[in-house]
Write an enzyme that holds these catalytic residues in place. Structure first.
Site, PDB file in Angstrom:
ATOM      1  N   ARG A 118     -15.452  13.498  -3.192  1.00 41.86           N
ATOM      2  CA  ARG A 118     -14.131  14.522  -2.531  1.00 41.86           C
ATOM      3  C   ARG A 118     -13.589  14.897  -3.607  1.00 41.86           C
ATOM      4  O   ARG A 118     -12.990  15.909  -3.433  1.00 41.86           O
ATOM      5  CB  ARG A 118     -13.367  12.993  -2.257  1.00 41.86           C
ATOM      6  CG  ARG A 118     -13.650  12.949  -0.476  1.00 41.86           C
ATOM      7  CD  ARG A 118     -12.628  11.592   0.382  1.00 41.86           C
ATOM      8  NE  ARG A 118     -12.783  10.367   0.287  1.00 41.86           N
ATOM      9  CZ  ARG A 118     -12.097   9.722   0.038  1.00 41.86           C
ATOM     10  NH1 ARG A 118     -10.978   9.189   1.219  1.00 41.86           N
ATOM     11  NH2 ARG A 118     -11.866   8.309  -0.303  1.00 41.86           N
ATOM     12  N   ASP A 134      -1.353  -0.468   5.596  1.00 38.45           N
ATOM     13  CA  ASP A 134      -2.180  -0.123   7.331  1.00 38.45           C
ATOM     14  C   ASP A 134      -3.140  -0.276   7.387  1.00 38.45           C
ATOM     15  O   ASP A 134      -3.922  -0.223   8.686  1.00 38.45           O
ATOM     16  CB  ASP A 134      -1.576   1.216   7.441  1.00 38.45           C
ATOM     17  CG  ASP A 134      -2.195   2.198   6.281  1.00 38.45           C
ATOM     18  OD1 ASP A 134      -3.756   3.084   6.935  1.00 38.45           O
ATOM     19  OD2 ASP A 134      -2.172   2.333   4.941  1.00 38.45           O
ATOM     20  N   ASP A 146       1.107  -1.302  -0.066  1.00 36.68           N
ATOM     21  CA  ASP A 146      -0.167   0.386  -0.307  1.00 36.68           C
ATOM     22  C   ASP A 146       1.068   1.398  -0.074  1.00 36.68           C
ATOM     23  O   ASP A 146       1.867   0.904   0.512  1.00 36.68           O
ATOM     24  CB  ASP A 146      -0.738  -0.177   1.033  1.00 36.68           C
ATOM     25  CG  ASP A 146      -1.925   1.341   2.052  1.00 36.68           C
ATOM     26  OD1 ASP A 146      -1.881   1.829   0.222  1.00 36.68           O
ATOM     27  OD2 ASP A 146      -1.583   1.640   2.938  1.00 36.68           O
ATOM     28  N   SER A 178      -2.207   0.981  -4.709  1.00 40.84           N
ATOM     29  CA  SER A 178      -2.893   1.779  -4.354  1.00 40.84           C
ATOM     30  C   SER A 178      -4.160   2.765  -4.917  1.00 40.84           C
ATOM     31  O   SER A 178      -5.108   2.379  -5.394  1.00 40.84           O
ATOM     32  CB  SER A 178      -1.757   3.462  -4.147  1.00 40.84           C
ATOM     33  OG  SER A 178      -2.218   4.786  -3.327  1.00 40.84           O
ATOM     34  N   GLY A 179      -5.095   3.056  -3.452  1.00 40.57           N
ATOM     35  CA  GLY A 179      -6.717   3.850  -3.771  1.00 40.57           C
ATOM     36  C   GLY A 179      -6.625   5.439  -4.011  1.00 40.57           C
ATOM     37  O   GLY A 179      -7.462   5.696  -4.611  1.00 40.57           O
ATOM     38  N   ASP A 206       0.156   5.275   0.927  1.00 42.77           N
ATOM     39  CA  ASP A 206      -0.653   6.453   1.603  1.00 42.77           C
ATOM     40  C   ASP A 206      -0.665   5.606   3.260  1.00 42.77           C
ATOM     41  O   ASP A 206      -1.007   4.283   3.742  1.00 42.77           O
ATOM     42  CB  ASP A 206      -1.775   6.901   1.502  1.00 42.77           C
ATOM     43  CG  ASP A 206      -1.987   7.514   0.345  1.00 42.77           C
ATOM     44  OD1 ASP A 206      -1.039   7.637   0.253  1.00 42.77           O
ATOM     45  OD2 ASP A 206      -3.633   7.930   0.231  1.00 42.77           O
ATOM     46  N   LYS A 241      -7.939  -3.860  -4.400  1.00 47.39           N
ATOM     47  CA  LYS A 241      -6.678  -4.379  -4.268  1.00 47.39           C
ATOM     48  C   LYS A 241      -6.188  -5.616  -4.587  1.00 47.39           C
ATOM     49  O   LYS A 241      -5.499  -6.137  -4.824  1.00 47.39           O
ATOM     50  CB  LYS A 241      -6.238  -3.815  -3.040  1.00 47.39           C
ATOM     51  CG  LYS A 241      -5.756  -2.607  -2.779  1.00 47.39           C
ATOM     52  CD  LYS A 241      -5.089  -1.671  -1.575  1.00 47.39           C
ATOM     53  CE  LYS A 241      -5.156  -0.311  -1.131  1.00 47.39           C
ATOM     54  NZ  LYS A 241      -4.662   0.373  -0.361  1.00 47.39           N
ATOM     55  N   GLU A 278      -1.468  10.466   3.640  1.00 48.85           N
ATOM     56  CA  GLU A 278      -2.874  10.449   3.433  1.00 48.85           C
ATOM     57  C   GLU A 278      -2.948  11.483   1.903  1.00 48.85           C
ATOM     58  O   GLU A 278      -2.920  12.461   2.264  1.00 48.85           O
ATOM     59  CB  GLU A 278      -4.196  10.438   3.707  1.00 48.85           C
ATOM     60  CG  GLU A 278      -4.027   8.779   5.063  1.00 48.85           C
ATOM     61  CD  GLU A 278      -4.132   7.552   4.739  1.00 48.85           C
ATOM     62  OE1 GLU A 278      -4.631   7.366   3.257  1.00 48.85           O
ATOM     63  OE2 GLU A 278      -3.495   7.055   5.304  1.00 48.85           O
TER      64      GLU A 278
END
EC number: 3.1.3.3
Length: 270
Positions: free
Chosen positions: A112, A227, A67, A156-157, A69, A205, A76
């Site tokens: 967002r 994480d 991952d 990663s997102g 972030d 993922k 992040e």
């Protein structure tokens, strides 16, 4: 699967008697992509879980996926971009709702980004002015993995434009990066994001790792390090998950993870 491997037991419960407290730490470990040292939240007393066995898992893995972030980097990315664009508090409210299960990952991402609406120039300026901070010992760990002949991927997102400088700093080819893509119009104004990227949706993922497995030998041993809960849920198709709490400890991930470390040095068998 060929070769001798460790058994994949069910994730163990958290060690009794340890409260997950937090403190501020200097996150400028063994190098950054530039900029000043930054602080981040990590546990004051959270002990690692089976770090020696986790190091053996890494030794036996042919492919290691990270991952980004709060794992490879301290921050992040989307939160930092939102703050830079003056939309930090608005985006934080949506993030909190999303974490409470009020919306899907893709819906939260859409909302967002529609709040931030960064221009292409703002993204360029952000990358230049606020470079990501590499987590302590991650650069040395990635170099160790590559020296051992292992393939390294970033999943990663977050967004590829923000992650590319990190991948370059770590010597990871961009073809080994699975991340979301922002789309801009011909004037450089934000338009949307690519919903066809696997990491743009829940379970993405795991989808990315399935693609990685398809590109490699079916019996390749794949380990995911991260994480968050989305990293934990990448098993299967990943064979193993190692939780990382060097920047922030998420109690549910710590509770469910069989292996958990707070410093990448713990995975180098030293």
């Amino acid at each position: 699967m060929s070769g001798s491997v460790l058994s994949l037991a069910r994730p163990a419960a958290a060690t009794n008697g340890h409260n997950l407290l937090t403190k501020q730490l200097n996150c400028n470990g063994n190098g950054t992509t530039g900029g000043a040292a930054k602080t981040t939240v990590a546990s004051a007393i959270t002990p690692p879980k089976q770090p020696q066995l986790a190091a053996k898992v890494i030794q036996q893995s042919q492919i290691v996926c990270f991952d980004v972030d709060s794992t490879v980097i301290c921050e992040e990315g989307i939160d930092e971009l939102a703050e830079y664009c003056g939309k930090g508090s608005e985006v934080a409210r949506v993030t909190k709702e999303a974490m409470g299960g009020a919306m899907t990952f893709q819906d939260a991402l859409k909302i967002r980004l529609n709040i931030i609406r960064p221009t292409q120039q703002q993204v360029r300026d952000f990358i230049q002015e606020r470079p990501s901070t590499l987590s302590k010992n991650v650069k040395r760990f990635v170099s160790h993995l590559k020296a051992e002949g292992k393939q390294v991927y970033l999943i990663s997102g977050g967004f590829d434009c923000l992650i590319a400088p990190v991948a370059n700093e770590l010597g990871i080819p961009l073809k080994n990066v699975y991340a979301n893509k922002m789309l801009f119009d011909y004037l450089g104004e934000y338009d949307s994001f690519d919903i066809n990227q696997p990491t743009s949706r829940s379970g993405g993922k795991a989808e990315a790792i399935a693609l990685i497995r398809k590109e490699n030998s079916d019996d390749s041993l794949i380990t995911m390090i991260g994480d968050g809960a989305t990293d934990l849920e990448a098993v299967p198709p990943a064979n193993y998950f190692i939780g990382f709490g060097g920047n922030v400890v998420r109690p549910e991930v710590y509770r469910r993870a069989q292996y958990y470390v707070t410093d990448f040095e713990q995975l180098m068998g030293q």
